[in-house]
Motif scaffolding. Structure first.
Motif, short mmCIF file in Angstrom:
data_model
loop_
_atom_site.label_atom_id
_atom_site.label_comp_id
_atom_site.label_asym_id
_atom_site.label_seq_id
_atom_site.Cartn_x
_atom_site.Cartn_y
_atom_site.Cartn_z
N GLY A 28 0.82 -1.21 0.00
CA GLY A 28 0.00 0.00 0.00
C GLY A 28 0.85 1.26 0.00
O GLY A 28 0.47 2.27 -0.60
N TYR A 110 -3.72 -8.86 -3.44
CA TYR A 110 -2.47 -8.42 -2.81
C TYR A 110 -1.35 -9.44 -3.07
O TYR A 110 -0.22 -9.09 -3.38
N PHE A 232 -6.70 1.61 3.55
CA PHE A 232 -5.89 0.48 3.10
C PHE A 232 -4.51 0.52 3.73
O PHE A 232 -4.01 -0.48 4.24
N SER A 329 -1.51 -10.33 8.31
CA SER A 329 -2.56 -9.65 9.09
C SER A 329 -3.89 -9.69 8.36
O SER A 329 -4.95 -9.56 8.98
N1 TRP Z 1 -1.76 -1.97 5.01
C1 TRP Z 1 -1.16 -2.92 4.13
C2 TRP Z 1 -0.41 -2.18 3.04
O1 TRP Z 1 -0.40 -0.98 3.00
C3 TRP Z 1 -2.16 -3.86 3.55
C4 TRP Z 1 -3.03 -4.47 4.58
C5 TRP Z 1 -2.66 -5.35 5.55
C6 TRP Z 1 -4.39 -4.21 4.78
N2 TRP Z 1 -3.72 -5.64 6.33
C7 TRP Z 1 -4.80 -4.96 5.90
C8 TRP Z 1 -5.29 -3.40 4.12
C9 TRP Z 1 -6.10 -4.89 6.35
C10 TRP Z 1 -6.60 -3.34 4.58
C11 TRP Z 1 -6.99 -4.05 5.69
O2 TRP Z 1 0.19 -2.77 2.20
#
Ligand code: TRP
Length: 452
Positions: A28, A110, A232, A329
């Protein structure tokens, strides 16, 4: 009251911070933020994104941690428990269900992108990018994603790694990995920013693109994109942080911890932008190139750098690690719930979830090759659609419910006991969670809908 979770516990507050930042910092930040900012014209988008992080993101992160830490269960059961202990309907667990579904959908694309990253570790290592032109870098990218078998193989490998780590439990192995990898990633990013600043000759153009307040180009749809990106990047709206919060020790301030995680995450995203955009302008690439942006600009830069072959390879290894610590996660809520529900082992639970995600992920694997002409919503491939629906609709919706639940429904006795260490930030959080965050999300939704 201070019982432990059956799934294990983080060994300290610092470990929670590392795990949660490991979740937050991922594709992200390095892949998605620069290209979405690019597609939405830069400056104004970034400002809105930052506002969303602070006014919506942090309050919702605090809400997730509080609910998780109070109930010490998977998000589905945590919502149910927290609701019934507050004399509210157990139907609130539907929010947990929505999160589990969102987690499947997000991980399914992802892991495909993370597979591209894995392949790039080897492509950079092999030296194919050394001294190459922008155009050839683009050709190599298109050639790779066009090959269904290669994309499928790397996607499967990445997902398998994720499932194996999750199956072993998150604490011991992962805590250690994150502790060393995150600092190295940070360090390499700083080096790259300096490289972009010194050698590209277009650094200021990049800075300008990211931070100039040109609100004319901004549409409500790009505001929605900025908000979706904020959710995100902080891993919010689907229970990932709630699941991690369930393993967090009681002796840490929730708001301070959440703020640190958000600041770290934002720093990494902005730094990635400061690496990528100067290189985009220096090589006359398109700032609105979409998902391929990182896979074209970074190899190009590494190809021109002294030692770039090794350096680039190491960098993509770290991006892959950042992706793994996020991916685990994404499935933790589903795994923890399966363990509670079926009373089964973590291994079995992880395997079941992995197979489901793999099947769903095939759609995204095919999106850049055999299904590249299949559009679900206008102009959006399967991969794009998964990304759009989860980030821009499901996560913000989940976020509204979580904020409303924590702000209005959760009994104040529970809240008070979770927030004893937060001082005057506590009322500030309560105000943001009750009024500002839900209203802001609702307004953005409504305006974006009106516009279409
Ligand atoms: N935050 C992570 C990123 O930026 C992606 C991610 C991990 C995520 N766990 C999450 C996004 C839960 C949404 C919900 O790559």
């Amino acid at each position: 009251m201070t019982s432990d979770s059956i799934h294990g516990m983080w060994s300290s507050r610092l470990m929670f911070i590392l795990a949660a930042s490991g979740s937050a910092v991922g594709l992200g930040n390095i892949w998605r933020f620069p290209y979405v900012a690019g597609e939405n014209g830069g400056g104004a988008f970034v400002i809105i994104y930052l506002i969303c992080i602070f006014l919506i993101g942090i309050p919702i992160m605090v809400s997730e941690i509080v609910i998780g830490r109070f109930a010490r269960k998977s998000p589905i059961n945590a919502m149910a428990t927290a609701a019934s202990k507050s004399n509210a309907s157990r139907k609130w667990q539907l929010v947990g269900w929505m999160g589990v579904v969102a987690g499947f959908m997000i991980l399914s694309f992802y892991a495909v992108i993370a597979g591209w990253v894995l392949s790039y570790v080897f492509q950079l290592g092999s030296g194919v990018f050394v001294g190459i032109s922008g155009e050839s870098a683009e050709q190599i990218f298109k050639g790779f994603v066009g090959n269904v078998w290669e994309v499928l193989a790397w996607f499967t490998i990445f997902l398998a790694i994720t499932v194996v780590i999750s199956a072993r439990g998150v604490s011991a192995g992962l805590e250690v990995a994150v502790k060393y990898l995150m600092p190295i990633l940070f360090f390499l990013l700083v080096v790259l920013v300096i490289y972009a600043a010194v050698t590209s000759g277009h650094f200021l153009e990049g800075v300008n693109f990211l931070f100039s307040f040109n609100f004319e180009k901004l549409t409500w749809n790009s505001v929605l994109e900025a908000m979706g990106q904020a959710f995100f990047t902080l891993s919010l709206g689907m229970g990932a942080i709630m699941a991690y919060g369930a393993y967090m020790p009681k002796d840490a301030s929730v708001i301070g911890t959440a703020t640190m995680i958000a600041l770290m995450d934002t720093g990494v995203a902005l730094m990635s932008g400061l690496v990528i955009f100067p290189l985009v302008f220096a090589n006359s690439l398109e700032s609105s190139a979409g998902p391929g942006l990182m896979f074209i600009t970074l190899p190009l830069a590494f190809g021109q750098m002294v030692g770039g072959q090794i350096f680039g390879c190491v960098f993509f290894v770290l991006v892959a690690f950042a992706a793994v610590t996020s991916a685990i996660s994404l499935i933790e809520p589903a795994i923890a719930w399966l363990i509670e529900k079926l009373k089964t082992s973590r291994r079995v639970a992880a395997l079941i979830v992995g197979v489901c995600v793999w099947l769903l992920g095939l759609g995204s694997v095919f999106s850049t090759n055999i299904w590249s002409d299949l559009f679900i919503f206008d102009e959006m491939t399967f991969l794009d659609s998964m990304d759009y629906v989860t980030n821009n609709i499901i996560l913000p919706l989940g976020g509204i419910f979580i904020a409303i639940f924590a702000g209005w429904v959760l009994s104040s006795m529970i809240l008070d006991s979770e927030m004893t260490l937060d001082g005057w930030f506590y009322p500030v959080w309560k105000f943001l969670a009750r009024f500002i965050a839900p209203a802001a999300v609702a307004i953005v939704f409504f305006m974006a809908l009106l516009q279409v």
